[in-house]
Scaffold this motif. Structure first.
Motif, short mmCIF file in Angstrom:
data_model
loop_
_atom_site.label_atom_id
_atom_site.label_comp_id
_atom_site.label_asym_id
_atom_site.label_seq_id
_atom_site.Cartn_x
_atom_site.Cartn_y
_atom_site.Cartn_z
N ARG A 150 0.84 -1.15 -0.12
CA ARG A 150 -0.04 0.11 0.10
C ARG A 150 0.96 1.18 -0.05
O ARG A 150 0.31 2.39 -0.20
CB ARG A 150 -1.05 -0.05 1.27
CG ARG A 150 -2.08 -1.06 1.11
CD ARG A 150 -2.62 -1.48 2.59
NE ARG A 150 -3.41 -2.48 2.37
CZ ARG A 150 -3.03 -3.83 2.71
NH1 ARG A 150 -1.83 -4.16 2.74
NH2 ARG A 150 -3.97 -4.93 2.53
N ASP A 205 -5.95 -4.67 -6.85
CA ASP A 205 -6.37 -4.40 -5.61
C ASP A 205 -7.29 -5.38 -4.66
O ASP A 205 -7.04 -5.28 -3.49
CB ASP A 205 -7.47 -3.24 -5.80
CG ASP A 205 -6.54 -1.61 -6.37
OD1 ASP A 205 -5.25 -1.78 -5.94
OD2 ASP A 205 -7.24 -0.98 -6.77
N LEU A 252 -5.05 -7.27 -2.25
CA LEU A 252 -4.47 -6.64 -0.90
C LEU A 252 -4.44 -7.39 0.53
O LEU A 252 -3.67 -7.72 1.29
CB LEU A 252 -4.43 -5.08 -1.14
CG LEU A 252 -3.81 -4.25 -2.14
CD1 LEU A 252 -4.22 -2.86 -2.16
CD2 LEU A 252 -2.11 -4.57 -1.98
#
Length: 48
Positions: free
Chosen positions: A29, A39, A42
């Motif tokens: 991040r 994304d 993550l």
């Protein structure tokens, strides 16, 4: 006939690269933005 040494890989003659412009981190991040398609991964990525 070629002057290149067949035992020496061509990347050894590559020019030097620039210094990495971002701070070293294990946190994805921080630093350059990931591709938006990544994304969702993550939460699953980290230091184990």
């Amino acid at each position: 006939m070629s002057d290149e040494n067949p035992l020496q890989p061509p990347w050894l003659n590559a020019p030097p690269v620039e210094e990495y412009p971002f701070e070293d981190s294990h946190d994805l991040r921080v630093g350059p933005k990931l591709h938006p398609a990544l994304d969702g991964f993550l939460p699953y990525i980290g230091v184990w």
